[in-house]
Design an enzyme around this catalytic site. Structure first.
Site, PDB file in Angstrom:
ATOM      1  N   GLY A 204       0.827  -1.204   0.000  1.00 35.32           N
ATOM      2  CA  GLY A 204       0.000   0.000   0.000  1.00 35.32           C
ATOM      3  C   GLY A 204       0.855   1.244   0.000  1.00 35.32           C
ATOM      4  N   PRO A 206       2.377   4.923   1.015  1.00 42.77           N
ATOM      5  CA  PRO A 206       2.820   5.357   2.342  1.00 42.77           C
ATOM      6  C   PRO A 206       1.657   5.972   3.130  1.00 42.77           C
ATOM      7  CG  PRO A 206       4.277   6.206   0.635  1.00 42.77           C
ATOM      8  CD  PRO A 206       3.142   5.550  -0.055  1.00 42.77           C
ATOM      9  N   THR A 208      -0.866   4.484   4.504  1.00 41.74           N
ATOM     10  CA  THR A 208      -2.173   3.834   4.441  1.00 41.74           C
ATOM     11  C   THR A 208      -2.417   2.921   5.640  1.00 41.74           C
ATOM     12  OG1 THR A 208      -1.107   2.318   2.895  1.00 41.74           O
ATOM     13  CG2 THR A 208      -2.659   3.891   1.978  1.00 41.74           C
ATOM     14  N   GLY A 209      -1.473   2.871   6.556  1.00 43.02           N
ATOM     15  CA  GLY A 209      -1.723   2.138   7.790  1.00 43.02           C
ATOM     16  C   GLY A 209      -1.159   0.725   7.811  1.00 43.02           C
ATOM     17  N   LYS A 210      -0.100   0.471   7.073  1.00 45.25           N
ATOM     18  CA  LYS A 210       0.479  -0.876   7.054  1.00 45.25           C
ATOM     19  C   LYS A 210       1.076  -1.223   8.417  1.00 45.25           C
ATOM     20  CE  LYS A 210       3.077   0.257   3.495  1.00 45.25           C
ATOM     21  NZ  LYS A 210       2.544   1.582   3.151  1.00 45.25           N
ATOM     22  N   THR A 211       1.858  -0.304   8.961  1.00 50.16           N
ATOM     23  CA  THR A 211       2.446  -0.523  10.277  1.00 50.16           C
ATOM     24  C   THR A 211       1.352  -0.707  11.325  1.00 50.16           C
ATOM     25  OG1 THR A 211       4.113   1.032   9.542  1.00 50.16           O
ATOM     26  CG2 THR A 211       4.206   0.351  11.839  1.00 50.16           C
ATOM     27  N   HIS A 426      -6.931  34.287 -12.899  1.00 48.83           N
ATOM     28  CA  HIS A 426      -6.467  32.926 -13.178  1.00 48.83           C
ATOM     29  C   HIS A 426      -7.362  31.887 -12.485  1.00 48.83           C
ATOM     30  CE1 HIS A 426      -3.130  29.946 -13.902  1.00 48.83           C
ATOM     31  NE2 HIS A 426      -3.766  29.350 -12.897  1.00 48.83           N
ATOM     32  N   GLU A 427      -7.545  32.062 -11.179  1.00 46.84           N
ATOM     33  CA  GLU A 427      -8.339  31.088 -10.420  1.00 46.84           C
ATOM     34  C   GLU A 427      -9.799  31.126 -10.848  1.00 46.84           C
ATOM     35  OE1 GLU A 427      -6.886  28.844  -8.859  1.00 46.84           O
ATOM     36  OE2 GLU A 427      -4.912  29.787  -8.788  1.00 46.84           O
ATOM     37  N   HIS A 430     -10.213  28.930 -13.848  1.00 48.50           N
ATOM     38  CA  HIS A 430     -10.342  27.504 -13.509  1.00 48.50           C
ATOM     39  C   HIS A 430     -11.757  27.211 -13.006  1.00 48.50           C
ATOM     40  CE1 HIS A 430      -6.186  26.319 -13.862  1.00 48.50           C
ATOM     41  NE2 HIS A 430      -5.742  27.111 -12.902  1.00 48.50           N
TER      42      HIS A 430
HETATM   43  P1  ADP Z   1       2.392   3.055   6.666  1.00 49.39           P
HETATM   44  O1  ADP Z   1       3.094   2.070   7.513  1.00 49.39           O
HETATM   45  O2  ADP Z   1       1.463   2.433   5.670  1.00 49.39           O
HETATM   46  O3  ADP Z   1       3.264   4.094   6.034  1.00 49.39           O
HETATM   47  P2  ADP Z   1       1.304   3.861   9.164  1.00 49.39           P
HETATM   48  O4  ADP Z   1       0.750   2.586   9.631  1.00 49.39           O
HETATM   49  O5  ADP Z   1       2.609   4.278   9.736  1.00 49.39           O
HETATM   50  O6  ADP Z   1       1.405   3.884   7.590  1.00 49.39           O
HETATM   51  O7  ADP Z   1       0.222   4.987   9.397  1.00 49.39           O
HETATM   52  C1  ADP Z   1       0.541   6.237   9.906  1.00 49.39           C
HETATM   53  C2  ADP Z   1      -0.575   6.759  10.770  1.00 49.39           C
HETATM   54  O8  ADP Z   1      -1.738   7.035   9.997  1.00 49.39           O
HETATM   55  C3  ADP Z   1      -1.038   5.789  11.807  1.00 49.39           C
HETATM   56  O9  ADP Z   1      -0.258   5.891  12.957  1.00 49.39           O
HETATM   57  C4  ADP Z   1      -2.461   6.227  12.065  1.00 49.39           C
HETATM   58  O10 ADP Z   1      -2.509   7.281  12.996  1.00 49.39           O
HETATM   59  C5  ADP Z   1      -2.904   6.755  10.735  1.00 49.39           C
HETATM   60  N1  ADP Z   1      -3.708   5.770  10.004  1.00 49.39           N
HETATM   61  C6  ADP Z   1      -3.387   5.210   8.828  1.00 49.39           C
HETATM   62  N2  ADP Z   1      -4.356   4.372   8.421  1.00 49.39           N
HETATM   63  C7  ADP Z   1      -5.306   4.380   9.366  1.00 49.39           C
HETATM   64  C8  ADP Z   1      -6.553   3.697   9.523  1.00 49.39           C
HETATM   65  N3  ADP Z   1      -7.014   2.838   8.624  1.00 49.39           N
HETATM   66  N4  ADP Z   1      -7.269   3.952  10.640  1.00 49.39           N
HETATM   67  C9  ADP Z   1      -6.810   4.813  11.557  1.00 49.39           C
HETATM   68  N5  ADP Z   1      -5.657   5.474  11.467  1.00 49.39           N
HETATM   69  C10 ADP Z   1      -4.900   5.275  10.390  1.00 49.39           C
HETATM   70 ZN    ZN Z   2      -3.749  27.367 -12.233  1.00 51.30          ZN
END
Ligand code: ADP
Ligand code: ZN
Length: 615
Positions: A204, A206, A208-211, A426-427, A430
């Site tokens: 996923g 960066p 997205t909550g992998k850790t 400009h804006e 758009h």
């Molecule tokens: P990754 O490892 O994908 O780069 P992290 O797990 O470090 O991302 O996510 C960073 C922070 O974003 C988490 O500590 C959390 O606070 C928030 N976060 C990301 N995804 C979620 C989710 N699905 N629900 C709640 N918090 C989330």
């Molecule tokens: Zn513009």
């Protein structure tokens, strides 16, 4: 660091001790002694004013009856009595004085010995310190090969992360549920002859909550969690990474069942031999060691490795073979429902105002990752605290969206009236095109306050996330991108550098329509070119042509045609409703920022014929 401080302390202590030792023999008088000449002494002796004389080597320390102290240096050969006799002092007078002779012998010897020995002593001391430091380095070398993985023990950790803390990501959670069951009750699976999975790849973007998910798996299973970033394996020296991997797995096996989480596995898991020049020995050895460890698990070893990456395409196929990281869990950027849920998770400990609708915030944040949303909530809380308000308002949340997206407002950035006017046109260009074209998304906000790199911005986002996008949507997007350029040119008959970013985006988009999406009428339904990544000095993308020179020319032509078409559309829209453009500009110059409602009010006040003539 500690040892250095310790060494300095020891060193200064020794120096002070030596100095103190010397000062003992320095005859350093506590009271000031007056230096006198021999005749003064003789006359005082004759006048019987002298109480005592202390002989220390060649110096005479005289104490007079009135308490005054004096000092006198005599010749080395002569004794004090001899000296006084020379001056014809009567012996009885001499005998009245208390004469003491301090033995100078030992002090003299210590002094001379020290002056000879001191350099050797210092030298020895320095060698001693150095030897100790080398020993320290050896000790460090012993721990060098150990893994620096951080361990979280779930049973004791107070703030244990569970699936409750992970919003959305329903499919990912479902897939990981299995892993949790394996960890909790391996026998159930083993008795049926099922193999416990060893490696799971979390894929996923960066943030997205992998850790977070990996931690939650450990939390749900109440298993110890070892977390390490792949780049931490790699040091300057070949072999360190491999030994760290060995150490990490050894530690983990002792604690099984448990989870090892390896972040950014692509740092070591890239395809072997893909690099140009130079050997990637260290990376390869580390990778091999991971494979060896995975292959060497006994069927009963209950250690599961979760690895995270956002580039599964560059991973070495050897990592993905069955029995290794053979499971993949894909974590997408959150869709609107998930964004609402994530915002709710992060709003848990924050007081929100009554009118706050997190859905509205979610609507405006397509493309935000979980980390971005968490950041947004935090920014809103900070903003509210700085305003001394008690509850987080919707305005604070909206303001934070832009801050996360574009960087902080640069209100102090001084803009001339002329620049402001150009930005406004400009804006407005758009916004007008985006509002008018049915395939373009509605305008959420326009602003001419500069932020980060942008002088102003127009925010238009679709209310819903879409899986597919149509050609008409793309052509509308192109026209919106050119709206700013067209408007500047129409009003000022001049073009500024402010439009260059728009043009770049438009060109890039047009090229993708032709080469990737097959949306060009003339070139037909095929893609052009293959992208390949060369891993050489970081990242570099090269494009390989799989078409002829002649086709390349036609691609260029088609790209230009798309842009020309978009230009014509924008031109028609803006020239067709000049008075609307002026109205938007007026309001913008006055308020600097327009919300969706304020912007749409401009159009509501028109008669139906005018509105239809604009589209
Ligand atoms: P990754 O490892 O994908 O780069 P992290 O797990 O470090 O991302 O996510 C960073 C922070 O974003 C988490 O500590 C959390 O606070 C928030 N976060 C990301 N995804 C979620 C989710 N699905 N629900 C709640 N918090 C989330
Ligand atoms: Zn513009």
């Amino acid at each position: 660091m500690k040892t250095i401080i310790k060494n300095i302390l020891v060193f200064s202590f020794v120096v002070v001790a030596i100095a103190a030792f010397f000062s003992l023999y320095q005859h350093a008088p506590l009271q000031k002694e007056e230096k006198v000449r021999i005749d003064t002494l003789v006359s005082s002796v004759v006048k019987e004013e002298v109480k005592s004389i202390e002989v220390r080597g060649d110096s005479l320390h005289i104490e007079r009856n009135d308490g005054k102290k004096q000092v006198l240096h005599k010749e080395p050969q002569e004794s004090l009595t001899e000296l006084l006799r020379h001056y014809n002092v009567e012996p009885q007078k001499i005998s009245k004085i208390a004469i003491t002779v301090k033995d100078q012998g030992t002090a003299f010897w210590v002094n001379t010995l020290l002056t000879i020995l001191l350099p050797f002593l210092l030298l020895g001391f320095l060698i001693f310190i150095m030897a100790r430091q080398i020993q320290g380095a050896n000790n460090r070398a012993l721990t060098f090969g150990m893994s620096r993985a951080r361990q979280i023990d779930q049973k004791t950790a107070k703030d244990r992360v569970t699936f409750k803390d992970v919003a959305g990501a329903v499919e990912a959670k479902e897939e990981l549920q299995e892993i949790i069951e394996f960890l909790k009750d391996p026998k159930k699976f083993l008795s049926l002859g099922a193999k416990i999975p060893k490696g799971v790849l979390l894929v996923g973007a960066p943030g997205t909550g992998k850790t977070l998910l990996a931690k939650a798996v450990a939390g749900e299973a109440e298993a110890p969690f070892f977390s390490v970033s792949a780049s931490e394996f790699i040091e300057m020296f070949v072999g360190v990474g491999a030994s760290r991997v060995r150490d990490l797995f050894a530690r983990a096996k002792k604690q099984s069942p448990c989870i090892i989480f390896i972040d950014e596995i692509d740092a070591i898991g890239r395809q072997r031999g893909a690099g140009l020049g130079g050997s990637h020995d260290e990376r390869e050895q580390t990778l091999n060691q991971i494979l060896v460890e995975l292959d060497g698990f006994e069927p009963t070893t209950n250690v599961i490795v979760l690895a995270a990456t956002n580039r599964p395409d560059v991973l070495d196929p050897a990592l993905l073979r069955p029995g290794r990281f053979d499971r993949r869990v894909i974590i997408d950027l959150p869709r609107i429902e998930d964004r609402v849920a994530i915002l709710e998770v992060h709003a848990r400990n924050k007081p929100l105002a009554q009118d706050v609708s997190l859905r509205k915030v979610a609507e405006r944040t397509p493309g935000f990752s979980g980390a971005d949303l968490a950041n947004l909530m935090n920014e809103a809380a900070i903003l509210t605290a700085r305003k001394n308000a008690k509850e987080i308002s919707l305005d604070a949340l909206f303001a934070s969206i832009e801050k996360v997206m574009l960087g902080p407002e640069r209100k102090s950035h001084i803009v001339s009236d002329k620049e402001k006017k150009i930005t406004a046109y400009h804006e407005a260009g758009h916004a007008l095109v985006s509002h008018t074209l049915p395939d373009a998304p509605p305008v959420q906000k326009i602003s001419i306050i500069s932020r980060g790199q942008a002088a102003g911005y127009t925010m238009n986002v679709p209310a819903e996330d879409r899986q597919f996008r149509t050609k008409s949507e793309f052509t509308a997007e192109l026209a919106v991108l050119l709206g700013g350029y067209v408007s500047e040119r129409l009003i000022f008959n001049e073009i500024t550098t402010g439009a260059s970013n728009d043009l770049k985006k438009a060109t890039h988009l047009a090229k993708r329509l032709v080469t990737d999406y097959g949306m060009s009428e003339h070139l037909g339904q095929r893609t052009f070119g293959t992208r390949e990544e060369l891993i050489f000095l970081g990242r570099e993308i090269t494009e390989q042509r799989d078409y002829s020179e002649k086709t390349a020319e036609r691609i260029d032509e088609e790209v230009t045609n798309f842009i020309k078409g978009a230009y014509a559309t924008a031109q028609k829209v803006i020239a067709g409703s000049r008075e609307k453009l002026e109205a938007i500009v007026q309001l913008l110059l006055e308020k600097e920022t327009l919300e969706r409602e304020e912007f749409e009010a401009i159009f509501a006040s028109t008669t139906p014929e005018q509105a239809s003539s604009a589209s």
